[in-house]
Design a protein around this motif. Structure first.
Motif, PDB file in Angstrom:
ATOM      1  N   TRP A 181       0.854  -1.181   0.000  1.00 60.19           N
ATOM      2  CA  TRP A 181       0.000   0.000   0.000  1.00 60.19           C
ATOM      3  C   TRP A 181       0.893   1.234   0.000  1.00 60.19           C
ATOM      4  O   TRP A 181       1.872   1.304   0.744  1.00 60.19           O
ATOM      5  CB  TRP A 181      -0.875   0.021   1.246  1.00 60.19           C
ATOM      6  CG  TRP A 181      -1.796  -1.151   1.388  1.00 60.19           C
ATOM      7  CD1 TRP A 181      -1.533  -2.339   2.008  1.00 60.19           C
ATOM      8  CD2 TRP A 181      -3.129  -1.243   0.885  1.00 60.19           C
ATOM      9  NE1 TRP A 181      -2.616  -3.168   1.927  1.00 60.19           N
ATOM     10  CE2 TRP A 181      -3.618  -2.523   1.254  1.00 60.19           C
ATOM     11  CE3 TRP A 181      -3.963  -0.372   0.178  1.00 60.19           C
ATOM     12  CZ2 TRP A 181      -4.896  -2.942   0.926  1.00 60.19           C
ATOM     13  CZ3 TRP A 181      -5.237  -0.792  -0.148  1.00 60.19           C
ATOM     14  CH2 TRP A 181      -5.697  -2.065   0.229  1.00 60.19           C
ATOM     15  N   ARG A 182       0.534   2.219  -0.838  1.00 58.86           N
ATOM     16  CA  ARG A 182       1.287   3.475  -0.874  1.00 58.86           C
ATOM     17  C   ARG A 182       0.319   4.646  -0.725  1.00 58.86           C
ATOM     18  O   ARG A 182      -0.735   4.671  -1.356  1.00 58.86           O
ATOM     19  CB  ARG A 182       2.082   3.604  -2.178  1.00 58.86           C
ATOM     20  CG  ARG A 182       3.236   2.621  -2.298  1.00 58.86           C
ATOM     21  CD  ARG A 182       3.987   2.833  -3.612  1.00 58.86           C
ATOM     22  NE  ARG A 182       5.218   2.049  -3.686  1.00 58.86           N
ATOM     23  CZ  ARG A 182       5.307   0.824  -4.178  1.00 58.86           C
ATOM     24  NH1 ARG A 182       4.216   0.235  -4.621  1.00 58.86           N
ATOM     25  NH2 ARG A 182       6.460   0.191  -4.219  1.00 58.86           N
ATOM     26  N   HIS A 221       1.071  -8.887   4.704  1.00 58.95           N
ATOM     27  CA  HIS A 221       1.035 -10.301   4.326  1.00 58.95           C
ATOM     28  C   HIS A 221      -0.382 -10.632   3.873  1.00 58.95           C
ATOM     29  O   HIS A 221      -1.338 -10.600   4.661  1.00 58.95           O
ATOM     30  CB  HIS A 221       1.437 -11.163   5.514  1.00 58.95           C
ATOM     31  CG  HIS A 221       1.612 -12.613   5.164  1.00 58.95           C
ATOM     32  ND1 HIS A 221       1.687 -13.609   6.118  1.00 58.95           N
ATOM     33  CD2 HIS A 221       1.716 -13.245   3.977  1.00 58.95           C
ATOM     34  CE1 HIS A 221       1.830 -14.782   5.531  1.00 58.95           C
ATOM     35  NE2 HIS A 221       1.851 -14.588   4.232  1.00 58.95           N
ATOM     36  N   VAL A 222      -0.543 -10.953   2.597  1.00 60.74           N
ATOM     37  CA  VAL A 222      -1.869 -11.262   2.025  1.00 60.74           C
ATOM     38  C   VAL A 222      -1.734 -12.554   1.217  1.00 60.74           C
ATOM     39  O   VAL A 222      -1.778 -12.548  -0.011  1.00 60.74           O
ATOM     40  CB  VAL A 222      -2.395 -10.103   1.153  1.00 60.74           C
ATOM     41  CG1 VAL A 222      -2.891  -8.949   2.008  1.00 60.74           C
ATOM     42  CG2 VAL A 222      -1.323  -9.607   0.187  1.00 60.74           C
ATOM     43  N   PHE A 228      -9.035  -5.928  -3.400  1.00 61.45           N
ATOM     44  CA  PHE A 228      -9.534  -4.883  -2.515  1.00 61.45           C
ATOM     45  C   PHE A 228     -10.369  -3.905  -3.337  1.00 61.45           C
ATOM     46  O   PHE A 228      -9.853  -3.227  -4.224  1.00 61.45           O
ATOM     47  CB  PHE A 228      -8.385  -4.142  -1.839  1.00 61.45           C
ATOM     48  CG  PHE A 228      -7.619  -4.970  -0.851  1.00 61.45           C
ATOM     49  CD1 PHE A 228      -8.057  -5.096   0.453  1.00 61.45           C
ATOM     50  CD2 PHE A 228      -6.459  -5.644  -1.238  1.00 61.45           C
ATOM     51  CE1 PHE A 228      -7.357  -5.874   1.373  1.00 61.45           C
ATOM     52  CE2 PHE A 228      -5.751  -6.414  -0.331  1.00 61.45           C
ATOM     53  CZ  PHE A 228      -6.206  -6.536   0.983  1.00 61.45           C
ATOM     54  N   ALA A 229     -11.666  -3.850  -3.036  1.00 62.92           N
ATOM     55  CA  ALA A 229     -12.537  -2.898  -3.709  1.00 62.92           C
ATOM     56  C   ALA A 229     -12.172  -1.486  -3.276  1.00 62.92           C
ATOM     57  O   ALA A 229     -11.743  -1.256  -2.135  1.00 62.92           O
ATOM     58  CB  ALA A 229     -13.994  -3.188  -3.381  1.00 62.92           C
ATOM     59  N   GLU A 230     -12.353  -0.540  -4.167  1.00 64.49           N
ATOM     60  CA  GLU A 230     -12.009   0.845  -3.859  1.00 64.49           C
ATOM     61  C   GLU A 230     -12.756   1.344  -2.629  1.00 64.49           C
ATOM     62  O   GLU A 230     -12.213   2.102  -1.820  1.00 64.49           O
ATOM     63  CB  GLU A 230     -12.334   1.724  -5.069  1.00 64.49           C
ATOM     64  CG  GLU A 230     -11.795   3.131  -4.967  1.00 64.49           C
ATOM     65  CD  GLU A 230     -12.010   3.930  -6.235  1.00 64.49           C
ATOM     66  OE1 GLU A 230     -13.092   4.550  -6.359  1.00 64.49           O
ATOM     67  OE2 GLU A 230     -11.119   3.924  -7.097  1.00 64.49           O
ATOM     68  N   ARG A 264      -0.796  -2.602  -4.823  1.00 62.17           N
ATOM     69  CA  ARG A 264      -0.498  -3.649  -5.802  1.00 62.17           C
ATOM     70  C   ARG A 264       0.068  -4.872  -5.089  1.00 62.17           C
ATOM     71  O   ARG A 264       0.851  -4.744  -4.133  1.00 62.17           O
ATOM     72  CB  ARG A 264       0.472  -3.171  -6.881  1.00 62.17           C
ATOM     73  CG  ARG A 264       1.908  -2.956  -6.450  1.00 62.17           C
ATOM     74  CD  ARG A 264       2.755  -2.553  -7.650  1.00 62.17           C
ATOM     75  NE  ARG A 264       4.143  -2.301  -7.298  1.00 62.17           N
ATOM     76  CZ  ARG A 264       5.112  -3.202  -7.403  1.00 62.17           C
ATOM     77  NH1 ARG A 264       4.846  -4.427  -7.807  1.00 62.17           N
ATOM     78  NH2 ARG A 264       6.347  -2.882  -7.083  1.00 62.17           N
ATOM     79  N   PRO A 265      -0.329  -6.059  -5.523  1.00 61.90           N
ATOM     80  CA  PRO A 265       0.298  -7.277  -5.001  1.00 61.90           C
ATOM     81  C   PRO A 265       1.728  -7.359  -5.526  1.00 61.90           C
ATOM     82  O   PRO A 265       2.011  -6.964  -6.664  1.00 61.90           O
ATOM     83  CB  PRO A 265      -0.573  -8.400  -5.582  1.00 61.90           C
ATOM     84  CG  PRO A 265      -1.253  -7.789  -6.763  1.00 61.90           C
ATOM     85  CD  PRO A 265      -1.386  -6.327  -6.511  1.00 61.90           C
TER      86      PRO A 265
END
Length: 371
Positions: A181-182, A221-222, A228-230, A264-265
């Motif tokens: 996440w950024r 960790h995913v 992930f919906a907006e 992004r993954p």
């Protein structure tokens, strides 16, 4: 030396290659599939190897003026207390520094340099076919046009079309188990260098990207690689940030719009040697896509472009030039990709020892060697 080249992909590696080749007298055509030549993402960290490459390219002063370049970092607890602040060298060289910049700003600097060099840029264009012989590569494009080039450079990213054309059995990108996440936020004056928060439920860091902005990254960790919906992004990120102090609470409170967030993954790829087939060569993420654990993806992509031009200038025979390019690039790229993935594996395993930071420090020390 070659006389003409086609660069497929207008990212950091592709633009660096195009600029470097043009400066040694090669006629360069650069194409990008996006008609607007846009760049996606938030901030980007730039380590010493990136700054050294940008210095060689002649754009470091612009990076300094429009981004953030400095030396040193701070280690912080989850609560925000500083526990580590290594001394900063006097008058550090680019390789001893680091910083950050917004991705669109870096793109603007590089693309303006491409235009200034007189490179033929064609947008909204894709390669349809490649057919090569001992003297060159015949290329057809999806608009019906065609061209013949001494060299084709695939710089079209982790899902490279050119890689699939020349190496149909190449390995596919692999998901690491982490997502990144950024978030871009206002930068308080006290955040004057990179900060890393240790011991939290997720890995979190902050980096200045301009005089008044910073960006925050969170590695989560995913393992199931969820979508992930907006509509759920803001609350999800706010929950991840809840345990942290320091500069983090202000960022958390400022989060109200999912457009402030980029996710992004994390995937990686390391193409085995060679990265070329005849007169078609791959650079950057098309050959060695890495994770952000060493903040060096842009740096090694830019190095690819610089080294490729050096080897083409040094050798008359293209086979010798591409062999020389591989000899200089493979182990360096392997070091970044494999060690970045290993550090991520340690984080996901909950390894609280010093192994990860020690590997990071040792690798960054090795990368200070000339490229």
């Amino acid at each position: 030396m070659i006389r003409s080249a086609l660069v497929v992909g207008g990212g950091v590696g592709g633009m660096t290659a195009a600029i470097s080749l043009r400066r040694i007298g090669v006629d360069v055509v650069l194409i990008d599939a996006d008609p607007q030549w846009r760049v996606y993402g938030a901030g980007i960290s730039v380590t010493g190897i990136s700054l050294r490459a940008f210095d060689a390219l002649g754009i470091l002063d612009q990076i300094r003026a429009r981004g953030h370049v400095g030396a040193g970092m701070r280690g912080k607890t989850v609560g925000g207390q500083t526990v580590m602040e290594p001394p900063v060298p006097d008058n550090p060289t680019p390789i001893q520094q680091g910083g950050g910049i917004m991705r669109p700003v870096l793109h603007d600097i590089l693309s303006a340099t491409v235009r200034a060099e007189g490179i033929d840029v064609r947008l909204g264009l894709r390669v349809e076919t490649l057919a090569q012989d001992a003297q060159g590569v015949d290329v057809t494009f999806d608009d019906g046009s065609a061209g013949r080039y001494d060299l084709v450079i695939g710089a079209d990213g982790i899902y490279s079309q050119i890689r699939g054309m020349i190496f149909p059995d190449a390995p596919r990108p692999r998901f690491t188990g982490q997502g990144c996440w950024r978030v871009v936020a206002a930068r308080p004056p006290e955040v004057d260098r990179a900060e890393m928060y240790f011991g939290g439920p997720v890995k979190l860091g902050i980096n200045p990207v301009s005089a008044d902005q910073m960006y925050m990254f969170i590695l989560e960790h995913v393992p199931d690689n969820p979508f992930f919906a907006e509509t759920e992004m803001v609350e999800h990120v706010r929950a991840l940030l809840a345990p942290f102090g320091g500069a983090v609470p202000a960022v958390r409170e400022s989060l109200t719009d999912p457009k402030q967030i980029n996710y992004r993954p994390l995937e990686w790829l390391l193409l085995p040697k060679p990265w070329y087939n005849g007169r078609v060569v791959l650079i950057g993420d098309a050959a060695h896509a890495t994770t952000p654990h060493m903040a060096s993806g842009a740096g090694i992509a830019a190095e690819d472009g610089l080294v490729l031009a050096e080897e083409l200038k040094r050798h008359d025979a293209i086979t010798e030039a591409l062999h020389g390019f591989m000899e200089r690039r493979f182990e360096r790229a392997r070091l970044v990709v494999e060690n970045s993935v290993m550090i991520g594996d340690m984080e996901m395993a909950g390894d609280l020892s010093n192994k990860g930071p020690a590997m990071l420090g040792a690798t960054m020390g090795q990368l200070q060697a000339p490229y």
